[in-house]
Design a protein around this motif. Structure first.
Motif, PDB file in Angstrom:
ATOM      1  N   ASN A 109     -31.532  -5.199  -6.338  1.00 14.13           N
ATOM      2  CA  ASN A 109     -30.477  -4.279  -6.769  1.00 14.13           C
ATOM      3  C   ASN A 109     -29.087  -4.766  -6.368  1.00 14.13           C
ATOM      4  OD1 ASN A 109     -32.167  -1.837  -7.731  1.00 14.13           O
ATOM      5  ND2 ASN A 109     -33.017  -2.265  -5.722  1.00 14.13           N
ATOM      6  N   LEU A 110     -28.974  -6.077  -6.115  1.00 17.78           N
ATOM      7  CA  LEU A 110     -27.718  -6.609  -5.578  1.00 17.78           C
ATOM      8  C   LEU A 110     -26.508  -6.360  -6.477  1.00 17.78           C
ATOM      9  CD1 LEU A 110     -26.552  -8.025  -3.159  1.00 17.78           C
ATOM     10  CD2 LEU A 110     -27.038 -10.224  -4.246  1.00 17.78           C
ATOM     11  N   PRO A 111     -26.601  -6.582  -7.782  1.00 13.83           N
ATOM     12  CA  PRO A 111     -25.402  -6.341  -8.613  1.00 13.83           C
ATOM     13  C   PRO A 111     -24.835  -4.928  -8.452  1.00 13.83           C
ATOM     14  CG  PRO A 111     -27.038  -7.550  -9.869  1.00 13.83           C
ATOM     15  CD  PRO A 111     -27.713  -7.135  -8.595  1.00 13.83           C
ATOM     16  N   GLN A 112     -25.697  -3.912  -8.543  1.00 10.69           N
ATOM     17  CA  GLN A 112     -25.222  -2.539  -8.401  1.00 10.69           C
ATOM     18  C   GLN A 112     -24.719  -2.270  -6.991  1.00 10.69           C
ATOM     19  OE1 GLN A 112     -24.794  -0.123 -10.792  1.00 10.69           O
ATOM     20  NE2 GLN A 112     -23.718   0.861  -9.097  1.00 10.69           N
ATOM     21  N   ARG A 113     -25.397  -2.837  -5.988  1.00 14.96           N
ATOM     22  CA  ARG A 113     -24.973  -2.617  -4.604  1.00 14.96           C
ATOM     23  C   ARG A 113     -23.613  -3.265  -4.336  1.00 14.96           C
ATOM     24  NH1 ARG A 113     -28.759  -0.755  -0.852  1.00 14.96           N
ATOM     25  NH2 ARG A 113     -30.842  -0.374  -1.720  1.00 14.96           N
ATOM     26  N   LEU A 114     -23.369  -4.421  -4.956  1.00 13.89           N
ATOM     27  CA  LEU A 114     -22.066  -5.066  -4.789  1.00 13.89           C
ATOM     28  C   LEU A 114     -20.973  -4.240  -5.464  1.00 13.89           C
ATOM     29  CD1 LEU A 114     -22.951  -8.847  -5.283  1.00 13.89           C
ATOM     30  CD2 LEU A 114     -22.332  -7.684  -3.151  1.00 13.89           C
ATOM     31  N   VAL A 115     -21.290  -3.681  -6.627  1.00 11.88           N
ATOM     32  CA  VAL A 115     -20.327  -2.805  -7.293  1.00 11.88           C
ATOM     33  C   VAL A 115     -20.016  -1.603  -6.406  1.00 11.88           C
ATOM     34  CG1 VAL A 115     -19.981  -1.249  -9.242  1.00 11.88           C
ATOM     35  CG2 VAL A 115     -20.953  -3.517  -9.630  1.00 11.88           C
ATOM     36  N   ASP A 116     -21.066  -1.004  -5.828  1.00  8.43           N
ATOM     37  CA  ASP A 116     -20.866   0.145  -4.938  1.00  8.43           C
ATOM     38  C   ASP A 116     -20.030  -0.246  -3.719  1.00  8.43           C
ATOM     39  OD1 ASP A 116     -22.404   1.624  -6.671  1.00  8.43           O
ATOM     40  OD2 ASP A 116     -24.248   1.435  -5.488  1.00  8.43           O
ATOM     41  N   THR A 117     -20.288  -1.447  -3.196  1.00  8.91           N
ATOM     42  CA  THR A 117     -19.516  -1.927  -2.041  1.00  8.91           C
ATOM     43  C   THR A 117     -18.046  -2.104  -2.406  1.00  8.91           C
ATOM     44  OG1 THR A 117     -21.453  -3.073  -1.134  1.00  8.91           O
ATOM     45  CG2 THR A 117     -19.290  -3.791  -0.356  1.00  8.91           C
ATOM     46  N   ALA A 118     -17.789  -2.692  -3.579  1.00 18.12           N
ATOM     47  CA  ALA A 118     -16.409  -2.895  -4.020  1.00 18.12           C
ATOM     48  C   ALA A 118     -15.699  -1.562  -4.228  1.00 18.12           C
ATOM     49  CB  ALA A 118     -16.389  -3.721  -5.306  1.00 18.12           C
ATOM     50  N   VAL A 119     -16.388  -0.607  -4.835  1.00 17.93           N
ATOM     51  CA  VAL A 119     -15.791   0.716  -5.071  1.00 17.93           C
ATOM     52  C   VAL A 119     -15.437   1.382  -3.742  1.00 17.93           C
ATOM     53  CG1 VAL A 119     -16.267   3.045  -5.908  1.00 17.93           C
ATOM     54  CG2 VAL A 119     -16.919   1.063  -7.292  1.00 17.93           C
ATOM     55  N   ALA A 120     -16.345   1.269  -2.761  1.00 19.93           N
ATOM     56  CA  ALA A 120     -16.077   1.868  -1.449  1.00 19.93           C
ATOM     57  C   ALA A 120     -14.959   1.132  -0.719  1.00 19.93           C
ATOM     58  CB  ALA A 120     -17.354   1.854  -0.607  1.00 19.93           C
ATOM     59  N   ALA A 121     -14.955  -0.216  -0.815  1.00 23.14           N
ATOM     60  CA  ALA A 121     -13.963  -1.010  -0.090  1.00 23.14           C
ATOM     61  C   ALA A 121     -12.552  -0.779  -0.610  1.00 23.14           C
ATOM     62  CB  ALA A 121     -14.317  -2.490  -0.170  1.00 23.14           C
ATOM     63  N   PHE A 122     -12.416  -0.607  -1.930  1.00 17.66           N
ATOM     64  CA  PHE A 122     -11.094  -0.445  -2.532  1.00 17.66           C
ATOM     65  C   PHE A 122     -10.778   1.013  -2.880  1.00 17.66           C
ATOM     66  CE2 PHE A 122     -12.370  -4.827  -3.463  1.00 17.66           C
ATOM     67  CZ  PHE A 122     -11.267  -5.517  -2.963  1.00 17.66           C
ATOM     68  N   GLY A 123     -11.665   1.923  -2.482  1.00 18.94           N
ATOM     69  CA  GLY A 123     -11.450   3.330  -2.786  1.00 18.94           C
ATOM     70  C   GLY A 123     -11.698   4.197  -1.573  1.00 18.94           C
ATOM     71  N   PRO A 124     -11.751   5.524  -1.768  1.00 16.19           N
ATOM     72  CA  PRO A 124     -11.902   6.448  -0.640  1.00 16.19           C
ATOM     73  C   PRO A 124     -13.344   6.676  -0.198  1.00 16.19           C
ATOM     74  CG  PRO A 124     -11.585   7.675  -2.669  1.00 16.19           C
ATOM     75  CD  PRO A 124     -11.491   6.226  -3.038  1.00 16.19           C
ATOM     76  N   GLY A 125     -14.328   6.176  -0.953  1.00 18.12           N
ATOM     77  CA  GLY A 125     -15.726   6.447  -0.646  1.00 18.12           C
ATOM     78  C   GLY A 125     -16.212   5.731   0.600  1.00 18.12           C
ATOM     79  N   GLU A 126     -17.401   6.123   1.052  1.00 17.93           N
ATOM     80  CA  GLU A 126     -18.025   5.516   2.219  1.00 17.93           C
ATOM     81  C   GLU A 126     -19.059   4.477   1.795  1.00 17.93           C
ATOM     82  OE1 GLU A 126     -17.198   5.994   5.395  1.00 17.93           O
ATOM     83  OE2 GLU A 126     -15.603   7.351   4.743  1.00 17.93           O
ATOM     84  N   ARG A 127     -19.282   3.497   2.656  1.00 11.24           N
ATOM     85  CA  ARG A 127     -20.293   2.468   2.404  1.00 11.24           C
ATOM     86  C   ARG A 127     -21.698   3.037   2.563  1.00 11.24           C
ATOM     87  NH1 ARG A 127     -18.662  -2.655   4.221  1.00 11.24           N
ATOM     88  NH2 ARG A 127     -20.774  -3.402   3.730  1.00 11.24           N
ATOM     89  N   ASP A 128     -22.631   2.489   1.776  1.00 13.73           N
ATOM     90  CA  ASP A 128     -24.045   2.832   1.922  1.00 13.73           C
ATOM     91  C   ASP A 128     -24.582   2.141   3.175  1.00 13.73           C
ATOM     92  OD1 ASP A 128     -26.747   3.245   1.775  1.00 13.73           O
ATOM     93  OD2 ASP A 128     -27.035   2.305  -0.182  1.00 13.73           O
ATOM     94  N   PRO A 129     -25.083   2.904   4.175  1.00  9.53           N
ATOM     95  CA  PRO A 129     -25.584   2.274   5.406  1.00  9.53           C
ATOM     96  C   PRO A 129     -26.753   1.329   5.171  1.00  9.53           C
ATOM     97  CG  PRO A 129     -26.171   4.602   5.318  1.00  9.53           C
ATOM     98  CD  PRO A 129     -25.199   4.366   4.215  1.00  9.53           C
TER      99      PRO A 129
END
Length: 458
Positions: A320-340
């Motif tokens: 699931n790396l592509p989606q997880r990287l997208v989620d990481t980028a969204v969290a890193a550049f936005g207000p959301g939290e990282r998935d532990p």
């Protein structure tokens, strides 16, 4: 000051452990290569400028400035151009597919240059008299053994570290001894954690339970684990229970009536279960008591399942790396939290190790257990990641060797001439692309671990 020093110590422990793991990974390649007679010119830990090296026999052993990787240099990684074939015309297959009339000629020439440079660099490593000591001349099974040696070494390290962790130190398990007794009863959906006037008294406090009490039995049934105790309380809302506790060596009997309250439902990984975008709650019995934990040594039969769980977790992340990287980028550049449970870089791993080492009022044994768990999981990650079937990873070389074996088998079956070794130099453009993607992924994760680190300790 002490916390800072402990934090630095935790980071250093993980860094040294990672360097050792990488070094042994390369030993896993080095030993079978030398056994099979391949000339190995370099064994290096790290990348960049060499800060120390020493030549022993025909191999230079050294350490480079950035200790986040390693390699061994074997002569003749790529086969030469086929006899009678011009070097500039050797880029068939993948390269020809890219060099259609719709593609710029400049791109085709660039790819041709990559392939030819790789082939020439490989040929330059072969000295006079070493023609039979090249990697590409090894039988397929020997090449697979050489390339599997590194990942297998990491697998062995993971097994050993999990064995020391589980059998030697043990894992934290909740006991039937109470660490805390809540003063009031709050549902999981209350949105606060502090008691206010008007809140109902928690059943445990109403029964007179105290921190340090060890629950021995409920309604005459011996309580051997926290899980057993919790199940009885959850299923007994509104029912008075006769609870026997050991308090300072004396048995004390109290009456406990669990209160029906809302609690979130969690999955096997401790994450809230969601349905239609909302977290699921259920009505269960509640007592308002919390357990202490202690390290309990596990049997040898627990080691391999633990390794399997670690490997399964890494596989899940990679799939699931592509989606997880997208989620990481969204969290890193936005207000959301990282998935532990998402991916992280070595920076993030080092940060977590430092936080573990700096935790107050945590026994040294528990910290050692956490450190070993991190290193064991890192080696499981190195095992899986290096088997991804893409060059320049070990899995890419293994896949190339297997393809060659299949191609030769079909040629023999059809009574055709031996097609010879696979010209893996033609895959250099793909390899180059993989390196760029891995580099970009590393930069993203490092950035995310700096500006929006994963928080495991609240």
């Amino acid at each position: 000051m002490e916390s800072v020093l402990l934090y630095i110590l935790g980071v250093l422990i993980i860094l040294v452990g990672l360097v050792v793991s990488i070094g042994l990974h390369e030993v896993g390649h080095l030993v079978p290569a030398k056994i099979f007679g391949v000339r190995v010119t370099q064994y290096m830990i790290g990348f960049g400028k060499t800060i120390w090296s020493r030549k022993k026999g025909e191999t230079e052993y050294g350490v480079k400035m950035v200790p986040l990787g390693g390699y061994i240099s074997m002569i003749g990684m790529f086969p030469p151009t086929a006899p009678g074939e011009r070097a500039t015309e050797s880029t068939t297959g993948f390269i020809q597919q890219l060099s259609t009339s719709k593609e710029p000629a400049r791109r085709a020439r660039y790819f041709d240059t990559l392939v030819q440079d790789a082939r020439e660099a490989s040929a330059d490593t072969i000295g006079a008299g070493d023609e039979d000591r090249t990697f590409y001349r090894l039988p397929v099974w020997k090449r697979i053994v050489v390339m599997l040696g590194g990942p297998v070494m990491n697998l062995i390290l993971s097994v050993v570290l999990f064995a020391v962790l589980l059998m030697g130190i043990g894992t934290a398990q909740s006991t039937t001894t109470l660490s805390a007794v809540s003063e009031c009863a709050l549902s999981s959906t209350a949105g606060r954690t502090t008691c206010e006037s008007g809140d109902p008294q928690a059943p445990g406090a109403a029964a007179g339970l105290q921190p340090g009490d060890r629950i021995m039995s409920i309604d005459g049934e011996t309580m051997s684990s926290w899980e057993q105790l919790s199940a009885v309380i959850r299923d007994s809302a509104g029912d008075p229970l006769s609870v026997v506790v050991d308090r300072d060596g004396a048995d004390v009997t109290v009456s406990l009536t669990p209160l029906l309250t809302e609690r979130y439902v969690y999955d096997a990984n401790g994450r809230p279960v969601e349905r239609d975008g909302e977290e699921v709650v259920q009505d269960v019995g509640f007592a308002g008591i919390s357990p202490t934990s202690e390290l309990v040594q596990q049997p040898a039969t627990a080691v391999l399942p633990a390794v399997g769980d670690a490997i399964g977790g890494v596989v899940n992340v990679i799939v699931n790396l592509p989606q997880r990287l997208v989620d990481t980028a969204v969290a890193a550049f936005g207000p959301g939290e990282r998935d532990p449970n998402g991916p992280m870089s070595v920076v993030g791993v080092g940060r977590i190790a430092g936080e573990v080492a700096a935790l107050d009022e945590v026994p040294i044994a528990s910290k050692a257990s956490a450190m070993l768990g991190i290193l064991a999981s890192l080696n499981a990650m190195l095992f899986v990641f290096n088997l991804v079937p893409l060059l320049p990873l070990d899995g890419g070389h293994i896949l190339t060797a297997l393809f060659e074996a299949v191609r030769r088998w079909f040629a023999k079956l059809r009574r055709k001439p031996d097609p010879g070794p696979v010209d893996s130099a033609k895959l250099m453009p793909l390899t180059f692309g993989v390196v760029i993607v891995l580099g970009a992924m590393s930069l993203l994760l490092i950035y995310a671990d700096i500006v929006k680190p994963i928080n495991l300790f609240g």
